[in-house]
Design a protein around this motif. Structure first.
Motif, PDB file in Angstrom:
ATOM      1  N   UNK A 128       0.815  -1.209   0.000  1.00 56.08           N
ATOM      2  CA  UNK A 128       0.000   0.000   0.000  1.00 56.08           C
ATOM      3  C   UNK A 128       0.854   1.266   0.000  1.00 56.08           C
ATOM      4  N   UNK A 129       2.108   1.162   0.461  1.00 54.29           N
ATOM      5  CA  UNK A 129       2.999   2.324   0.521  1.00 54.29           C
ATOM      6  C   UNK A 129       3.887   2.443  -0.705  1.00 54.29           C
ATOM      7  N   UNK A 130       3.876   1.435  -1.557  1.00 52.03           N
ATOM      8  CA  UNK A 130       4.680   1.440  -2.776  1.00 52.03           C
ATOM      9  C   UNK A 130       4.234   2.585  -3.684  1.00 52.03           C
ATOM     10  N   UNK A 131       5.158   3.434  -4.152  1.00 47.49           N
ATOM     11  CA  UNK A 131       4.768   4.600  -4.962  1.00 47.49           C
ATOM     12  C   UNK A 131       3.948   4.251  -6.197  1.00 47.49           C
ATOM     13  N   UNK A 132       4.289   3.150  -6.873  1.00 50.20           N
ATOM     14  CA  UNK A 132       3.556   2.813  -8.084  1.00 50.20           C
ATOM     15  C   UNK A 132       2.179   2.233  -7.779  1.00 50.20           C
ATOM     16  N   UNK A 133       2.052   1.477  -6.700  1.00 49.36           N
ATOM     17  CA  UNK A 133       0.729   0.988  -6.314  1.00 49.36           C
ATOM     18  C   UNK A 133      -0.161   2.161  -5.928  1.00 49.36           C
ATOM     19  N   UNK A 134       0.415   3.154  -5.259  1.00 49.56           N
ATOM     20  CA  UNK A 134      -0.354   4.356  -4.930  1.00 49.56           C
ATOM     21  C   UNK A 134      -0.793   5.073  -6.208  1.00 49.56           C
ATOM     22  N   UNK A 135       0.111   5.145  -7.196  1.00 48.73           N
ATOM     23  CA  UNK A 135      -0.226   5.777  -8.470  1.00 48.73           C
ATOM     24  C   UNK A 135      -1.336   4.994  -9.172  1.00 48.73           C
ATOM     25  N   UNK A 136      -1.205   3.670  -9.175  1.00 48.29           N
ATOM     26  CA  UNK A 136      -2.212   2.828  -9.815  1.00 48.29           C
ATOM     27  C   UNK A 136      -3.581   3.034  -9.160  1.00 48.29           C
ATOM     28  N   UNK A 137      -3.620   3.013  -7.838  1.00 49.78           N
ATOM     29  CA  UNK A 137      -4.891   3.190  -7.136  1.00 49.78           C
ATOM     30  C   UNK A 137      -5.500   4.553  -7.447  1.00 49.78           C
ATOM     31  N   UNK A 138      -4.646   5.570  -7.560  1.00 50.64           N
ATOM     32  CA  UNK A 138      -5.141   6.895  -7.908  1.00 50.64           C
ATOM     33  C   UNK A 138      -5.730   6.941  -9.304  1.00 50.64           C
ATOM     34  N   UNK A 139      -5.075   6.271 -10.258  1.00 52.18           N
ATOM     35  CA  UNK A 139      -5.608   6.214 -11.615  1.00 52.18           C
ATOM     36  C   UNK A 139      -6.964   5.524 -11.646  1.00 52.18           C
ATOM     37  N   UNK A 140      -7.083   4.426 -10.912  1.00 49.51           N
ATOM     38  CA  UNK A 140      -8.352   3.701 -10.872  1.00 49.51           C
ATOM     39  C   UNK A 140      -9.439   4.574 -10.249  1.00 49.51           C
ATOM     40  N   UNK A 141      -9.114   5.249  -9.150  1.00 45.36           N
ATOM     41  CA  UNK A 141     -10.092   6.134  -8.507  1.00 45.36           C
ATOM     42  C   UNK A 141     -10.529   7.259  -9.446  1.00 45.36           C
ATOM     43  N   UNK A 142      -9.600   7.722 -10.282  1.00 46.54           N
ATOM     44  CA  UNK A 142      -9.906   8.821 -11.201  1.00 46.54           C
ATOM     45  C   UNK A 142     -10.593   8.363 -12.479  1.00 46.54           C
ATOM     46  N   UNK A 143     -10.874   7.062 -12.588  1.00 47.76           N
ATOM     47  CA  UNK A 143     -11.627   6.555 -13.728  1.00 47.76           C
ATOM     48  C   UNK A 143     -10.813   6.235 -14.957  1.00 47.76           C
ATOM     49  N   UNK A 144      -9.505   5.998 -14.789  1.00 45.76           N
ATOM     50  CA  UNK A 144      -8.649   5.739 -15.951  1.00 45.76           C
ATOM     51  C   UNK A 144      -9.076   4.512 -16.742  1.00 45.76           C
ATOM     52  N   UNK A 244     -14.414  -0.891 -17.462  1.00 46.37           N
ATOM     53  CA  UNK A 244     -15.298  -0.744 -18.616  1.00 46.37           C
ATOM     54  C   UNK A 244     -14.628  -0.014 -19.771  1.00 46.37           C
ATOM     55  N   UNK A 245     -13.487   0.655 -19.498  1.00 50.24           N
ATOM     56  CA  UNK A 245     -12.828   1.426 -20.553  1.00 50.24           C
ATOM     57  C   UNK A 245     -11.332   1.132 -20.672  1.00 50.24           C
ATOM     58  N   UNK A 246     -10.866   0.065 -20.021  1.00 49.04           N
ATOM     59  CA  UNK A 246      -9.452  -0.234 -20.135  1.00 49.04           C
ATOM     60  C   UNK A 246      -8.989  -1.258 -19.136  1.00 49.04           C
ATOM     61  N   UNK A 247      -7.651  -1.405 -19.028  1.00 47.70           N
ATOM     62  CA  UNK A 247      -7.071  -2.448 -18.188  1.00 47.70           C
ATOM     63  C   UNK A 247      -5.695  -1.997 -17.716  1.00 47.70           C
ATOM     64  N   UNK A 248      -5.307  -2.425 -16.532  1.00 48.83           N
ATOM     65  CA  UNK A 248      -3.955  -2.218 -16.024  1.00 48.83           C
ATOM     66  C   UNK A 248      -3.348  -3.579 -15.739  1.00 48.83           C
ATOM     67  N   UNK A 249      -2.155  -3.823 -16.273  1.00 49.03           N
ATOM     68  CA  UNK A 249      -1.435  -5.076 -16.041  1.00 49.03           C
ATOM     69  C   UNK A 249      -0.191  -4.798 -15.213  1.00 49.03           C
ATOM     70  N   UNK A 250       0.026  -5.599 -14.173  1.00 50.33           N
ATOM     71  CA  UNK A 250       1.223  -5.499 -13.341  1.00 50.33           C
ATOM     72  C   UNK A 250       2.000  -6.798 -13.491  1.00 50.33           C
ATOM     73  N   UNK A 251       3.272  -6.726 -13.865  1.00 50.69           N
ATOM     74  CA  UNK A 251       4.048  -7.956 -14.091  1.00 50.69           C
ATOM     75  C   UNK A 251       4.463  -8.624 -12.784  1.00 50.69           C
ATOM     76  N   UNK A 252       5.354  -9.607 -12.920  1.00 51.40           N
ATOM     77  CA  UNK A 252       5.812 -10.409 -11.784  1.00 51.40           C
ATOM     78  C   UNK A 252       6.191  -9.533 -10.584  1.00 51.40           C
TER      79      UNK A 252
END
Length: 335
Positions: A128-144, A244-252
């Motif tokens: 939850x404190x990882x900078x990129x996970x925080x960025x990802x969660x923000x994008x999802x909240x913003x409707x990306x 409904x408008x896209x996808x986010x993929x996170x690798x290994x």
């Protein structure tokens, strides 16, 4: 706590304690002042390794060390309730490893104690404190990606682990779910909150812990999440979020990622990255604890206690369905 540094105590001396302490000693505003283990020999060896001035062969001595601002509890999760509770009762602030406790009832007890004492308490959910996970969660909240329709996450280790290993030991809260499955469940709940329904299946060991577990989580709005964990097979350990408008993929290594890719309908894929030094880094949770302590906060907005309790309720519901009980438990909290 001084203006210059936050003084840490380390409770336990295993692998995760060593990894976290190695990060702490490199932070200029963190000072590791004490360590405790069940044996003085182990505590002294750990203290010598990291240059820690005080070593205790008893947890209670650390809990009552008034020079310690916050204790990092790094025991196996079966001991989290006792260790963290001892520290909170003695007036210490606490960062406690995950799974936070064995079950939701124990977690509720710790949260109630911290709130009663006015002490800081946080689950060490570094994801939850990882900078990129925080960025990802923000994008999802913003409707990306539009409205979230599904989440997938898995975490599996190849093993094999002998019956004597802590991952197979019921007395230590063994099994794939609490050690590894907490990450996929926490990832899904970071994006969607607590599920309305849980359906789970597992393969159990002769000792009665789960060797692998799969669960389908569902929400009233129609979203689904599939989560899987295993200690008998190395999985892709990836995650994805589909909307409904896209996808986010996170690798290994999704839970400590340094990269993810955003696919939006009608656009080229967008790659988000961070520096290689952040991959696998535990420092971000330490920095969040220190920020919160300096701000006088008793919990972190990044890892809120109500969110931790919600994850523990989901883990309870999964274990209830697959039939995993630990020796110290009489019953699980109602799902």
């Amino acid at each position: 706590m001084t203006e210059e540094s936050v003084r840490w105590g380390i409770l336990a001396t295993g692998g995760i304690a060593a990894a976290f302490t190695a990060e702490l000693v490199d932070l200029p505003d963190a000072e590791v002042v004490a360590v405790a283990s069940r044996t003085e020999e182990s505590a002294k060896a750990f203290a010598e390794r990291f240059g820690i001035p005080r070593a205790y062969g008893d947890w209670e001595e650390l809990a009552h060390d008034e020079d310690v601002d916050v204790v990092y509890v790094a025991t196996p999760h079966a001991a989290h309730r006792a260790a963290a509770g001892m520290c909170l009762s003695a007036g210490r602030n606490v960062l406690c490893e995950k799974a936070f406790t064995l079950n939701a009832r124990e977690a509720e007890e710790l949260v109630a104690l911290a709130r009663e004492r006015g002490s800081f308490l946080m689950e060490a959910m570094w994801m939850y404190c990882n900078p990129l996970i925080r960025r990802l969660a923000g994008l999802v909240r913003d409707g990306a990606v539009g409205e979230v329709r599904s989440v997938h996450a898995d975490f599996g280790l190849a093993g094999p682990f002998p019956p004597s290993h802590r991952l197979r030991d019921p007395a230590q809260g063994g099994g794939a779910l609490l050690d590894l499955g907490v990450y996929p469940v926490s990832f899904a709940q970071l994006l969607l909150g607590e599920p309305a329904d849980v359906s789970a299946r597992a393969v159990l060991s002769d000792e009665g812990v789960d060797l692998q577990t799969a669960a389908l989580l569902s929400w009233e709005g129609g979203a689904l999440a599939s989560v899987h964990c295993s200690v008998v097979g190395g999985t892709a350990t990836t995650a994805s979020v589909t909307g409904s408008q896209g996808r986010i993929d996170i690798p290994y290594g999704f839970f400590h990622t340094d990269r993810f890719v955003l696919h939006r309908d009608g656009r080229d894929p967008e790659e988000f990255t961070t520096g290689p030094a952040d991959r696998g880094s535990l420092k971000h949770e330490a920095l969040e604890v220190m920020r919160a302590l300096r701000a006088g906060e008793t919990e972190s907005p990044l890892v809120p206690l109500d969110g931790t309790l919600a994850v523990m309720r989901t883990l309870d519901a999964i274990r209830d369905q697959v039939g995993v009980r630990y020796p110290s438990e009489t019953e699980l909290s109602p799902a």
